[in-house]
Design a protein around this motif. Structure first.
Motif, PDB file in Angstrom:
ATOM      1  N   ILE A 153       2.091   8.438  12.940  1.00  0.00           N
ATOM      2  CA  ILE A 153       2.487   8.249  11.537  1.00  0.00           C
ATOM      3  C   ILE A 153       1.411   7.486  10.782  1.00  0.00           C
ATOM      4  CG2 ILE A 153       4.185   7.185  10.007  1.00  0.00           C
ATOM      5  CD1 ILE A 153       6.274   7.713  12.228  1.00  0.00           C
ATOM      6  N   ALA A 154       0.849   6.452  11.401  1.00  0.00           N
ATOM      7  CA  ALA A 154      -0.213   5.670  10.760  1.00  0.00           C
ATOM      8  C   ALA A 154      -1.416   6.552  10.444  1.00  0.00           C
ATOM      9  CB  ALA A 154      -0.623   4.508  11.656  1.00  0.00           C
ATOM     10  N   PHE A 155      -1.753   7.445  11.343  1.00  0.00           N
ATOM     11  CA  PHE A 155      -2.867   8.362  11.109  1.00  0.00           C
ATOM     12  C   PHE A 155      -2.595   9.239   9.895  1.00  0.00           C
ATOM     13  CE2 PHE A 155      -4.896  12.506  11.728  1.00  0.00           C
ATOM     14  CZ  PHE A 155      -6.226  12.117  11.798  1.00  0.00           C
ATOM     15  N   ASP A 156      -1.385   9.768   9.782  1.00  0.00           N
ATOM     16  CA  ASP A 156      -1.024  10.626   8.650  1.00  0.00           C
ATOM     17  C   ASP A 156      -1.131   9.889   7.316  1.00  0.00           C
ATOM     18  OD1 ASP A 156      -0.551  12.772  10.284  1.00  0.00           O
ATOM     19  OD2 ASP A 156       1.639  12.633  10.186  1.00  0.00           O
ATOM     20  N   TYR A 157      -0.816   8.603   7.300  1.00  0.00           N
ATOM     21  CA  TYR A 157      -0.819   7.827   6.068  1.00  0.00           C
ATOM     22  C   TYR A 157      -2.109   7.047   5.843  1.00  0.00           C
ATOM     23  CZ  TYR A 157       3.972   9.006   5.050  1.00  0.00           C
ATOM     24  OH  TYR A 157       5.101   9.705   4.736  1.00  0.00           O
ATOM     25  N   GLY A 158      -3.012   7.096   6.802  1.00  0.00           N
ATOM     26  CA  GLY A 158      -4.286   6.409   6.645  1.00  0.00           C
ATOM     27  C   GLY A 158      -4.157   4.898   6.661  1.00  0.00           C
ATOM     28  N   VAL A 159      -3.208   4.388   7.435  1.00  0.00           N
ATOM     29  CA  VAL A 159      -3.009   2.949   7.563  1.00  0.00           C
ATOM     30  C   VAL A 159      -3.045   2.580   9.041  1.00  0.00           C
ATOM     31  CG1 VAL A 159      -1.665   2.749   5.435  1.00  0.00           C
ATOM     32  CG2 VAL A 159      -0.484   3.173   7.585  1.00  0.00           C
ATOM     33  N   HIS A 160      -3.077   1.291   9.315  1.00  0.00           N
ATOM     34  CA  HIS A 160      -3.078   0.815  10.692  1.00  0.00           C
ATOM     35  C   HIS A 160      -1.653   0.856  11.251  1.00  0.00           C
ATOM     36  CE1 HIS A 160      -3.465  -2.009  14.064  1.00  0.00           C
ATOM     37  NE2 HIS A 160      -4.727  -1.586  14.081  1.00  0.00           N
ATOM     38  N   LYS A 161      -1.558   0.984  12.547  1.00  0.00           N
ATOM     39  CA  LYS A 161      -0.246   1.033  13.221  1.00  0.00           C
ATOM     40  C   LYS A 161       0.618  -0.174  12.865  1.00  0.00           C
ATOM     41  CE  LYS A 161       1.714   0.333  17.710  1.00  0.00           C
ATOM     42  NZ  LYS A 161       1.455  -0.040  19.074  1.00  0.00           N
ATOM     43  N   GLN A 162       0.006  -1.334  12.733  1.00  0.00           N
ATOM     44  CA  GLN A 162       0.766  -2.546  12.415  1.00  0.00           C
ATOM     45  C   GLN A 162       1.429  -2.443  11.033  1.00  0.00           C
ATOM     46  OE1 GLN A 162       1.454  -4.839  14.545  1.00  0.00           O
ATOM     47  NE2 GLN A 162       0.195  -3.865  16.093  1.00  0.00           N
ATOM     48  N   ARG A 163       0.814  -1.724  10.092  1.00  0.00           N
ATOM     49  CA  ARG A 163       1.431  -1.557   8.780  1.00  0.00           C
ATOM     50  C   ARG A 163       2.675  -0.692   8.892  1.00  0.00           C
ATOM     51  NH1 ARG A 163       0.480  -3.297   4.020  1.00  0.00           N
ATOM     52  NH2 ARG A 163      -1.663  -3.737   4.548  1.00  0.00           N
ATOM     53  N   LYS A 197       0.826  -1.202   0.000  1.00  0.00           N
ATOM     54  CA  LYS A 197       0.000   0.000   0.000  1.00  0.00           C
ATOM     55  C   LYS A 197       0.863   1.256   0.000  1.00  0.00           C
ATOM     56  CE  LYS A 197      -3.860   2.184   2.289  1.00  0.00           C
ATOM     57  NZ  LYS A 197      -4.893   2.081   3.303  1.00  0.00           N
ATOM     58  N   LEU A 198       2.011   1.179   0.632  1.00  0.00           N
ATOM     59  CA  LEU A 198       2.918   2.326   0.724  1.00  0.00           C
ATOM     60  C   LEU A 198       4.047   2.179  -0.296  1.00  0.00           C
ATOM     61  CD1 LEU A 198       3.223   2.506   4.609  1.00  0.00           C
ATOM     62  CD2 LEU A 198       1.799   3.944   3.147  1.00  0.00           C
ATOM     63  N   SER A 199       4.419   3.295  -0.909  1.00  0.00           N
ATOM     64  CA  SER A 199       5.527   3.268  -1.866  1.00  0.00           C
ATOM     65  C   SER A 199       6.854   3.168  -1.117  1.00  0.00           C
ATOM     66  CB  SER A 199       5.507   4.545  -2.716  1.00  0.00           C
ATOM     67  OG  SER A 199       5.866   5.661  -1.934  1.00  0.00           O
ATOM     68  N   VAL A 200       7.918   2.926  -1.859  1.00  0.00           N
ATOM     69  CA  VAL A 200       9.251   2.853  -1.267  1.00  0.00           C
ATOM     70  C   VAL A 200       9.602   4.197  -0.631  1.00  0.00           C
ATOM     71  CG1 VAL A 200      11.704   2.515  -1.764  1.00  0.00           C
ATOM     72  CG2 VAL A 200       9.997   1.059  -2.864  1.00  0.00           C
ATOM     73  N   LEU A 201       9.264   5.283  -1.310  1.00  0.00           N
ATOM     74  CA  LEU A 201       9.524   6.611  -0.752  1.00  0.00           C
ATOM     75  C   LEU A 201       8.731   6.824   0.531  1.00  0.00           C
ATOM     76  CD1 LEU A 201      10.836   9.389  -0.857  1.00  0.00           C
ATOM     77  CD2 LEU A 201       8.959  10.126  -2.337  1.00  0.00           C
ATOM     78  N   ASP A 202       7.464   6.396   0.546  1.00  0.00           N
ATOM     79  CA  ASP A 202       6.660   6.519   1.760  1.00  0.00           C
ATOM     80  C   ASP A 202       7.303   5.769   2.920  1.00  0.00           C
ATOM     81  OD1 ASP A 202       4.718   8.085   0.564  1.00  0.00           O
ATOM     82  OD2 ASP A 202       3.410   6.388   0.094  1.00  0.00           O
ATOM     83  N   MET A 203       7.752   4.551   2.669  1.00  0.00           N
ATOM     84  CA  MET A 203       8.372   3.755   3.733  1.00  0.00           C
ATOM     85  C   MET A 203       9.660   4.408   4.235  1.00  0.00           C
ATOM     86  SD  MET A 203       7.662  -0.191   2.606  1.00  0.00           S
ATOM     87  CE  MET A 203       8.155  -0.057   0.898  1.00  0.00           C
TER      88      MET A 203
END
Length: 87
Positions: free
Chosen positions: A72-82, A49-55
């Motif tokens: 950080i998860a909130f900013d990216y719209g993903v779960h903390k585990q991601r 779901k996240l690009s290499v740059l995002d990671m």
């Protein structure tokens, strides 16, 4: 706004302040990670779901700013585990 757009509009002297590394270093690390990601994609697997740059940005923000994974998860719209699994 995506990280690609934000990074392209960022002044070179701001990289050290925001990420804790200089632009040439970020570009070199990004190139290495993108090459490794392409090699791993050849073996198959699900699309991230996240690009290499995002990671990379997540990891740099986590270590530079000591932000929480929840933040950080909130900013990216993903779960903390991601965020935890991607870093």
């Amino acid at each position: 706004m995506t990280n690609e757009k934000r990074q392209s509009s960022l002044l070179e002297e701001k990289y050290q302040i925001i990420f804790g590394i200089m632009k040439p270093t970020l570009d070199a690390v990004l190139a290495i990670l993108e090459t490794a990601s392409k090699e791993m994609r050849k073996k198959g697997g699900k699309v991230r779901k996240l690009s290499v740059l995002d990671m990379l940005v997540i990891m740099l923000l986590y270590y530079h700013d000591y932000r929480t994974m929840e933040n950080i998860a909130f900013d990216y719209g993903v779960h903390k585990q991601r965020v935890c699994g991607e870093c």
